[in-house]
Design a protein around this motif. Structure first.
Motif, PDB file in Angstrom:
ATOM      1  N   GLU A  44       0.820  -1.214   0.000  1.00 46.48           N
ATOM      2  CA  GLU A  44       0.000   0.000   0.000  1.00 46.48           C
ATOM      3  C   GLU A  44       0.852   1.261   0.000  1.00 46.48           C
ATOM      4  N   ASN A  45       1.994   1.221   0.664  1.00 46.40           N
ATOM      5  CA  ASN A  45       2.816   2.429   0.723  1.00 46.40           C
ATOM      6  C   ASN A  45       3.493   2.738  -0.614  1.00 46.40           C
ATOM      7  N   ARG A  46       3.562   1.750  -1.526  1.00 41.46           N
ATOM      8  CA  ARG A  46       4.142   1.996  -2.845  1.00 41.46           C
ATOM      9  C   ARG A  46       3.060   2.236  -3.893  1.00 41.46           C
ATOM     10  N   ALA A  47       2.029   1.379  -3.915  1.00 44.59           N
ATOM     11  CA  ALA A  47       1.030   1.427  -4.988  1.00 44.59           C
ATOM     12  C   ALA A  47      -0.223   2.205  -4.607  1.00 44.59           C
ATOM     13  N   GLY A  48      -0.317   2.648  -3.331  1.00 46.80           N
ATOM     14  CA  GLY A  48      -1.545   3.305  -2.910  1.00 46.80           C
ATOM     15  C   GLY A  48      -2.630   2.280  -2.649  1.00 46.80           C
ATOM     16  N   THR A  49      -3.867   2.758  -2.553  1.00 48.76           N
ATOM     17  CA  THR A  49      -4.990   1.865  -2.279  1.00 48.76           C
ATOM     18  C   THR A  49      -5.133   0.826  -3.388  1.00 48.76           C
ATOM     19  N   CYS A  50      -5.047  -0.440  -3.010  1.00 51.70           N
ATOM     20  CA  CYS A  50      -5.202  -1.557  -3.933  1.00 51.70           C
ATOM     21  C   CYS A  50      -5.633  -2.749  -3.107  1.00 51.70           C
ATOM     22  N   ALA A  51      -6.127  -3.793  -3.745  1.00 49.80           N
ATOM     23  CA  ALA A  51      -6.675  -4.922  -2.998  1.00 49.80           C
ATOM     24  C   ALA A  51      -5.607  -5.640  -2.190  1.00 49.80           C
ATOM     25  N   VAL A  52      -4.454  -5.912  -2.806  1.00 53.35           N
ATOM     26  CA  VAL A  52      -3.397  -6.619  -2.089  1.00 53.35           C
ATOM     27  C   VAL A  52      -2.928  -5.799  -0.891  1.00 53.35           C
ATOM     28  N   GLY A  53      -2.632  -4.524  -1.109  1.00 47.70           N
ATOM     29  CA  GLY A  53      -2.131  -3.678  -0.034  1.00 47.70           C
ATOM     30  C   GLY A  53      -3.123  -3.515   1.104  1.00 47.70           C
ATOM     31  N   ALA A  54      -4.392  -3.245   0.768  1.00 44.57           N
ATOM     32  CA  ALA A  54      -5.414  -3.069   1.801  1.00 44.57           C
ATOM     33  C   ALA A  54      -5.625  -4.362   2.584  1.00 44.57           C
ATOM     34  N   ILE A  62     -12.601  -5.848  -1.755  1.00 47.83           N
ATOM     35  CA  ILE A  62     -12.730  -5.523  -3.179  1.00 47.83           C
ATOM     36  C   ILE A  62     -12.314  -4.068  -3.360  1.00 47.83           C
ATOM     37  N   ILE A  63     -11.345  -3.826  -4.216  1.00 47.00           N
ATOM     38  CA  ILE A  63     -10.968  -2.454  -4.596  1.00 47.00           C
ATOM     39  C   ILE A  63     -11.295  -2.335  -6.081  1.00 47.00           C
ATOM     40  N   HIS A  64     -12.384  -1.624  -6.341  1.00 50.13           N
ATOM     41  CA  HIS A  64     -12.984  -1.633  -7.679  1.00 50.13           C
ATOM     42  C   HIS A  64     -12.794  -0.286  -8.367  1.00 50.13           C
ATOM     43  N   GLN A  65     -12.131  -0.311  -9.504  1.00 50.80           N
ATOM     44  CA  GLN A  65     -11.962   0.869 -10.364  1.00 50.80           C
ATOM     45  C   GLN A  65     -11.509   2.095  -9.574  1.00 50.80           C
ATOM     46  N   ASP A  66     -12.351   3.145  -9.438  1.00 49.68           N
ATOM     47  CA  ASP A  66     -11.860   4.366  -8.802  1.00 49.68           C
ATOM     48  C   ASP A  66     -11.809   4.282  -7.272  1.00 49.68           C
ATOM     49  N   ASP A  67     -11.968   3.081  -6.708  1.00 51.06           N
ATOM     50  CA  ASP A  67     -11.584   2.880  -5.304  1.00 51.06           C
ATOM     51  C   ASP A  67     -10.064   3.023  -5.166  1.00 51.06           C
ATOM     52  N   HIS A  68      -9.335   2.709  -6.237  1.00 48.70           N
ATOM     53  CA  HIS A  68      -7.882   2.808  -6.213  1.00 48.70           C
ATOM     54  C   HIS A  68      -7.462   4.253  -5.942  1.00 48.70           C
ATOM     55  N   ASP A  85      -4.295   5.572  -6.758  1.00 50.21           N
ATOM     56  CA  ASP A  85      -3.488   6.058  -7.878  1.00 50.21           C
ATOM     57  C   ASP A  85      -4.333   6.097  -9.155  1.00 50.21           C
ATOM     58  N   THR A  86      -4.313   7.213  -9.856  1.00 45.26           N
ATOM     59  CA  THR A  86      -5.145   7.356 -11.053  1.00 45.26           C
ATOM     60  C   THR A  86      -4.749   6.391 -12.167  1.00 45.26           C
ATOM     61  N   SER A  87      -3.537   5.876 -12.137  1.00 48.99           N
ATOM     62  CA  SER A  87      -3.128   4.940 -13.180  1.00 48.99           C
ATOM     63  C   SER A  87      -3.793   3.574 -13.023  1.00 48.99           C
ATOM     64  N   HIS A  88      -4.472   3.337 -11.865  1.00 51.56           N
ATOM     65  CA  HIS A  88      -5.076   2.031 -11.614  1.00 51.56           C
ATOM     66  C   HIS A  88      -6.603   2.058 -11.628  1.00 51.56           C
ATOM     67  N   ILE A  89      -7.226   3.207 -11.917  1.00 48.41           N
ATOM     68  CA  ILE A  89      -8.670   3.304 -11.723  1.00 48.41           C
ATOM     69  C   ILE A  89      -9.471   2.554 -12.781  1.00 48.41           C
ATOM     70  N   GLY A  90      -8.819   1.950 -13.747  1.00 49.34           N
ATOM     71  CA  GLY A  90      -9.544   1.097 -14.678  1.00 49.34           C
ATOM     72  C   GLY A  90      -9.629  -0.340 -14.204  1.00 49.34           C
ATOM     73  N   LEU A  91      -8.852  -0.710 -13.182  1.00 49.40           N
ATOM     74  CA  LEU A  91      -8.770  -2.103 -12.729  1.00 49.40           C
ATOM     75  C   LEU A  91      -9.849  -2.421 -11.714  1.00 49.40           C
ATOM     76  N   THR A  92     -10.187  -3.694 -11.608  1.00 50.84           N
ATOM     77  CA  THR A  92     -10.967  -4.183 -10.464  1.00 50.84           C
ATOM     78  C   THR A  92     -10.185  -5.333  -9.862  1.00 50.84           C
ATOM     79  N   THR A 101      -9.800  -8.058  -6.412  1.00 54.36           N
ATOM     80  CA  THR A 101     -10.443  -8.698  -5.258  1.00 54.36           C
ATOM     81  C   THR A 101      -9.421  -9.604  -4.589  1.00 54.36           C
ATOM     82  N   ALA A 102      -9.233  -9.450  -3.271  1.00 58.32           N
ATOM     83  CA  ALA A 102      -8.160 -10.177  -2.593  1.00 58.32           C
ATOM     84  C   ALA A 102      -8.637 -10.722  -1.249  1.00 58.32           C
ATOM     85  N   ALA A 103      -7.988 -11.805  -0.805  1.00 56.91           N
ATOM     86  CA  ALA A 103      -8.241 -12.397   0.517  1.00 56.91           C
ATOM     87  C   ALA A 103      -6.908 -12.849   1.110  1.00 56.91           C
TER      88      ALA A 103
END
Length: 623
Positions: A122-132, A141-147, A149-156, A158-160
């Motif tokens: 999380e400290n490198r990539a910002g809000t993302c499923a793995v980091g959170a 679930i970190i879905h699209q603009d939940d991210h 970093d703006t470079s990741h807002i197209g992704l969805t 899901t992590a456990a």
């Protein structure tokens, strides 16, 4: 898709304290990115792929997990590949150590960071499923603009999490898409699939690492008990919990009202502190019996299905074996230090035919202990209990020693066998021995010294062999000084003494409440639950009547309960009738004494000559 500018402005508003409609894990992650990692949402960061040499180090450290989880990962990928998902297995530092995806999209996936060697901390990539997930330890679930970093807002994504058998978060399983439907709800099935797979990986890891332990699989329904259980725990030869599938067991723990405990807190506990079984019961949960019959009850009454797997190598005891305490004695306590010490002493005495005097307050369970000693030494012969205070004085002689036909006016023409003879070959328990008349004390002494009993009216004595246990809530030594109890009989009965703590002094009161309630459930054929307020009232009361009073209180509460729920209104009124004015001065004195000892509980306990647990209990009642 939202614009980059509107996304940045939303993050800035959240950082200023604005309320956001987004899920709490997303908002919490955004705030960490802003406040803890000092990330700037206006600066887009390209996905980071660690160098080849560094990746090799990460993969080598995760090699066993990759091997153990490979089958589960392949099964999951086969389920999701047609929906254009990729699968990432990241280690505890967020580096992807295993990857499955369509090679046709390699370049796109690598640019997006959905690739082997990508770092999603999380400290490198910002809000993302793995980091959170690494931070929270929860599926997300970190879905699209939940991210962030703006470079990741197209992704969805899901992590456990995947925990090791001791509760440390060791990896994260993530499935992601480059493009997906706009609605976040579209990823709920993905969340279920990922969580189910991590549960299976944790189970495979537990089975691999605990070949010398018992494994107990648990499920809420019998159909998948042996193939896909909800959780599993490992147990050593003495019944202590050595490991578990933490993700699955955590869900069961919440259903078992263990929500205040982390799964790590359960490690090292005896299985009987969590479930109504002992290590000796495990074989009856092995295959061979129908799944529907392998039922297990948790301490709060929750019923689960269980399947036991025996150790590959049967190590029945730890390296330094503890003294074997028979189950009849073990079942009298769950974690109270004073009781555990006393029961260990009782176990040694039970193996010898030594007269034992049990001392304790009225209702503290002296007969339960006596019966457990009888059962613990093999339980041969009868256990015969005599309450010397309850039998009228003019009848106690004939009750104890028996009589011949027509021995006295009103005697049965068939005569009567006395209780001492009934206990021949077994155990005679003389409760409230301090109330035995002096004249009978002489006759009892002869029984003990000569191993024979002479019924009233008989010309000859009859041989008897028995263990004699006695009990009193009175100070027999003081009665001897007063001339009300024979000194020679006192020494004959008092070869060894066991002191039962009062109920108010015990640390396992919660377990005792559950045990007594379980007995009431069996008698009534109903299931009862105690709400938090009622349990707090039961725990805070001083119980001058000890176990007997507690049992009666629970019976009243069960009778008054609605739908099996015991609340404050169900408890006897006298539990709330204690006046606080009588104890306020004592409470102030205790606080002052603690301050005088520098707030050192151990020092205060030494000064007062009591156990530290006594001080802790009193302080707990004072909040």
């Amino acid at each position: 898709m939202v614009s980059t500018l509107s996304h940045i402005r939303e993050i800035e508003r959240v950082g200023m304290g604005a309320v956001s409609p987004r899920d709490a894990p997303v908002v919490q992650s955004w705030l960490r990115c802003l406040n803890d990692y000092k990330l700037d949402p206006t600066i887009a960061q390209e996905a980071y792929i660690v160098p080849e040499l560094k990746l090799r180090e990460h993969r080598e450290q995760a090699e066993e997990l990759i091997r153990i989880g490979r089958s589960g990962l392949e099964t999951l990928f086969n389920q999701i590949a047609e929906q254009n998902y990729v699968l990432l297995l990241s280690d505890a530092r967020g580096v992807t150590v295993d990857f499955m995806g369509d090679p046709t999209f390699d370049n796109q996936l690598r640019r997006a960071g959905l690739y082997l060697g990508s770092e999603w901390s999380e400290n490198r990539a910002g809000t993302c499923a793995v980091g959170a997930c690494l931070v929270s330890g929860e599926p997300v679930i970190i879905h699209q603009d939940d991210h962030f970093d703006t470079s990741h807002i197209g992704l969805t994504c899901t992590a456990a999490p995947i925990f090791d058998t001791l509760g440390s978060l060791t990896a994260v399983l993530d499935i992601s898409q480059l493009r997906s439907p706009t609605a976040k709800a579209s990823q709920q099935l993905a969340l279920h699939l990922v969580a189910s797979t991590t549960r299976r990986i944790e189970l495979a890891n537990l089975m691999t690492r605990t070949r010398n332990d018992w494994v107990l699989r648990l499920a809420r329904s019998p159909e998948f008990l042996d193939v896909d259980p909800d959780a599993a725990i490992a147990l050593d030869g003495s019944g202590r919990i050595t490991g578990m599938t933490h993700g699955g067991f955590g869900a069961l723990a919440r259903a078992m009202d263990l929500g205040g405990l982390s799964t790590r807190d359960v490690l090292g506990q005896s299985i009987s502190q969590v479930f109504d079984i002992d290590v000796d019961d495990l074989p009856r949960f092995m295959r061979g019996r129908p799944n529907g019959e392998r039922l297990l009850r948790a301490r709060n009454g929750l019923v689960l299905f269980a399947s036991a797997i025996a150790p590959a190598v049967n190590l029945r005891s730890p390296a330094t074996p503890e003294p074997r305490v028979p189950r009849a004695l073990r079942d009298l306590s769950r974690g109270d230090a004073a009781m555990e010490r006393m029961l260990a002493r009782a176990a040694k005495l039970a193996a010898k035919n030594i007269p034992i005097l049990i001392q304790g307050e009225t209702g503290s369970g002296k007969e339960y202990l006596a019966r457990a000693i009888h059962d613990g030494c093999g339980g041969e012969g009868n256990f015969v209990a005599v309450n010397c205070a309850a039998v009228p004085e003019h009848l106690i002689e004939s009750e104890l020693f028996g009589y011949t036909p027509g021995a006295f006016t009103g005697a049965s023409q068939k005569g009567k066998r006395g209780l001492i003879e009934e206990a021949n070959g077994g155990t005679l328990f003389l409760d409230e021995i301090g109330d035995m008349p002096l004249a009978l004390q002489s006759r009892l002494l002869r029984v003990l010294s000569e191993n024979e009993v002479q019924p009233v009216g008989a010309l000859k004595a009859r041989p008897v062999r028995l263990r004699v246990l006695s009990a009193s809530h009175r100070d027999l030594a003081e009665l001897v000084k007063e001339g009300r109890f024979r000194q020679d009989l006192y020494y004959r009965l008092n070869a060894a003494t066991l002191a039962l703590p009062a109920l108010r002094e015990r640390e396992d009161l919660g377990w005792l409440i559950d045990q007594l309630l379980s007995r009431i459930e069996k008698e009534n054929g109903e299931i009862y639950r105690i709400d938090k307020a009622a349990r707090a009232a039961l725990s805070g009361y001083d119980w001058p009547g000890n176990l007997r009073e507690l049992s009666n209180a629970l019976r009243v509460a069960a009778a008054l309960s609605e739908g099996g729920l015991i609340d404050l209104d169900c408890l006897p009124e006298h539990l709330f009738a204690e006046s606080t004015t009588d104890t306020s001065q004592d409470d102030d004195d205790l606080r002052q004494a603690l301050r005088n000892c520098g707030n050192n509980v151990s020092a205060l306990a030494r000064r007062l000559g009591v156990d530290r647990s006594t001080i802790h209990r009193r302080l707990k009642r004072l909040n």
